[in-house]
Scaffold this motif. Structure first.
Motif, short mmCIF file in Angstrom:
data_model
loop_
_atom_site.label_atom_id
_atom_site.label_comp_id
_atom_site.label_asym_id
_atom_site.label_seq_id
_atom_site.Cartn_x
_atom_site.Cartn_y
_atom_site.Cartn_z
N GLU A 25 81.62 85.01 86.03
CA GLU A 25 82.90 85.66 85.70
C GLU A 25 82.84 87.20 85.72
O GLU A 25 83.79 87.85 86.13
CB GLU A 25 83.38 85.20 84.32
N HIS A 26 81.72 87.76 85.24
CA HIS A 26 81.62 89.22 85.14
C HIS A 26 80.49 89.80 85.97
O HIS A 26 80.50 90.98 86.28
CB HIS A 26 81.40 89.64 83.67
N GLY A 27 79.46 89.01 86.23
CA GLY A 27 78.32 89.49 87.01
C GLY A 27 77.25 90.14 86.13
O GLY A 27 77.37 90.18 84.89
N SER A 146 92.57 78.72 77.89
CA SER A 146 93.97 79.00 78.19
C SER A 146 94.21 80.50 78.09
O SER A 146 94.42 81.03 77.00
CB SER A 146 94.86 78.21 77.20
N TYR A 147 94.15 81.17 79.22
CA TYR A 147 94.17 82.63 79.26
C TYR A 147 95.38 83.15 80.04
O TYR A 147 95.32 83.30 81.26
CB TYR A 147 92.90 83.16 79.96
N PRO A 148 96.50 83.40 79.34
CA PRO A 148 97.67 83.92 80.06
C PRO A 148 97.35 85.26 80.73
O PRO A 148 96.83 86.16 80.08
CB PRO A 148 98.71 84.13 78.94
N THR A 177 91.55 73.82 72.69
CA THR A 177 92.10 74.92 73.50
C THR A 177 91.52 76.23 73.00
O THR A 177 91.57 76.55 71.82
CB THR A 177 93.64 74.94 73.41
N LYS A 178 90.98 76.96 73.95
CA LYS A 178 90.29 78.22 73.64
C LYS A 178 91.23 79.35 74.00
O LYS A 178 91.68 79.44 75.15
CB LYS A 178 89.02 78.26 74.49
N VAL A 179 91.55 80.16 73.00
CA VAL A 179 92.48 81.28 73.23
C VAL A 179 91.84 82.59 72.77
O VAL A 179 90.93 82.59 71.95
CB VAL A 179 93.82 81.07 72.46
N LYS A 180 92.35 83.68 73.30
CA LYS A 180 91.91 85.00 72.83
C LYS A 180 92.41 85.19 71.39
O LYS A 180 93.44 84.64 71.00
CB LYS A 180 92.48 86.10 73.72
N TYR A 181 91.68 86.00 70.64
CA TYR A 181 92.09 86.28 69.25
C TYR A 181 93.34 87.13 69.26
O TYR A 181 93.36 88.22 69.85
CB TYR A 181 90.94 87.00 68.54
P1 FBP Z 1 82.87 86.06 75.51
O1 FBP Z 1 82.67 85.51 74.13
O2 FBP Z 1 81.68 86.83 75.97
O3 FBP Z 1 84.16 86.82 75.63
O4 FBP Z 1 82.96 84.78 76.47
C1 FBP Z 1 84.08 83.92 76.45
C2 FBP Z 1 84.61 83.76 77.87
O5 FBP Z 1 85.73 82.91 77.91
C3 FBP Z 1 83.57 83.26 78.85
O6 FBP Z 1 83.49 81.87 78.90
C4 FBP Z 1 84.04 83.89 80.11
O7 FBP Z 1 82.99 84.16 81.00
C5 FBP Z 1 84.65 85.17 79.67
O8 FBP Z 1 85.04 85.01 78.33
C6 FBP Z 1 85.84 85.50 80.53
O9 FBP Z 1 86.47 86.62 79.98
P2 FBP Z 1 87.60 87.39 80.76
O10 FBP Z 1 88.18 86.44 81.77
O11 FBP Z 1 88.58 87.82 79.73
O12 FBP Z 1 86.93 88.54 81.42
#
Ligand code: FBP
Length: 262
Positions: A25-27, A146-148, A177-181
């Motif tokens: 996802e980030h490298g 679930s990341y809008p 469901t996993k959401v951002k805080y």
């Molecule tokens: P972090 O706890 O490091 O934020 O990881 C959670 C996660 O969902 C990872 O599974 C995923 O690689 C990353 O965050 C993606 O984050 P974003 O898409 O916001 O860059």
């Protein structure tokens, strides 16, 4: 909806997923803070901590490293992902099938990202549908990231946006469901309420101080959340086990942050 309490994904009904799909996802930039974290072996070892209920990885690390950890780690196979080099509309390629995860990787659970609000949302939801239904055949819990995000969504952590993200988990049949805080206990309460019987967990985010991180976890638990999926806030620390000890106290023993830090 499948209750997860009797599955290896939960401990006492709570969830702590160690996320390690960042290489995709980030490298490599995410491993700079603690170079040892680039080695999946060190993360599989960290995932043997009692506080961790599952390790989330892509197919490759699972194939290469999981065979030595099958007895000590619960494997959550992340079934889609995108590299940070992709500059198009938020989207995620399907990298592994449920059948492959179950029969070849010996995974216990599956994870899948959907970006509601993206122009690719409709395709992603259809891909999730296929994975969710196949997971039922193998009796595997389903975790939805679930990341809008997308052109119309500038602030993807607004309370109303996170509540909607959590509700989509219920609508689509995710078990967790996993959401951002959303920044507050109150915001998380809305998300938990909207998710009904589907459990809600918090996504860790970029590294912050021990206290700030544990405060957000405490707020999530107080709001009725089931736990978290965390990557960088654990394995970018010099001593990941020490933070996991504190998380164990906050999540499973209902301790205050002060007590957990002592
Ligand atoms: P972090 O706890 O490091 O934020 O990881 C959670 C996660 O969902 C990872 O599974 C995923 O690689 C990353 O965050 C993606 O984050 P974003 O898409 O916001 O860059």
């Amino acid at each position: 909806m499948r209750p997860i309490d009797d599955t290896p994904l939960a401990r006492d009904g709570k969830v702590l997923i160690l996320a390690y799909d960042h290489g995709m996802e980030h490298g490599p930039v995410d491993f700079e803070e603690r170079p040892e974290s680039a080695d999946p072996e060190s993360i599989f070892r960290t995932a043997t901590h009692d506080a961790v209920t599952a390790l989330a990885v892509q197919k490759g690390p699972a194939e290469a490293y999981y065979p030595s950890y099958e007895d000590d780690v619960t494997l959550l196979a992340k079934l889609n992902g995108t590299s940070n080099m992709w500059m198009g509309e938020p989207d995620s390629s399907v990298t592994c099938s449920v059948e492959y995860a179950a029969t070849q990787l010996e995974a216990d659970a599956i994870g899948f990202t959907v970006y509601p609000g993206s122009n690719k949302e409709t395709e992603m939801v259809e891909e999730f549908r296929e994975a969710q239904e196949a997971a039922r055949d193998y009796d595997m819990p389903v975790v939805l990231w679930s990341y809008p995000r997308g052109q119309g969504l500038k602030n993807d952590t607004k309370e109303s946006t996170i509540a909607y993200a959590a509700r989509l988990g219920l609508e689509l049949g995710a078990d967790v469901t996993k959401v951002k805080y959303p920044g507050s206990r109150q915001g998380m309460e809305q998300a938990v309420q909207m998710a009904g019987k589907s459990k809600v967990i918090m996504s860790g985010g970029s590294k912050v101080s021990d206290e700030a991180f544990l405060d957000s976890v405490r707020a999530v638990m107080d709001a009725g959340g089931a736990g978290l999926a965390v990557g960088r806030n654990v394995w970018q620390r010099q001593d990941p086990e020490s933070l996991l000890d504190s998380l164990e106290r906050v999540i499973y023993k209902d301790d205050t942050v002060d007590a957990a830090l002592r």
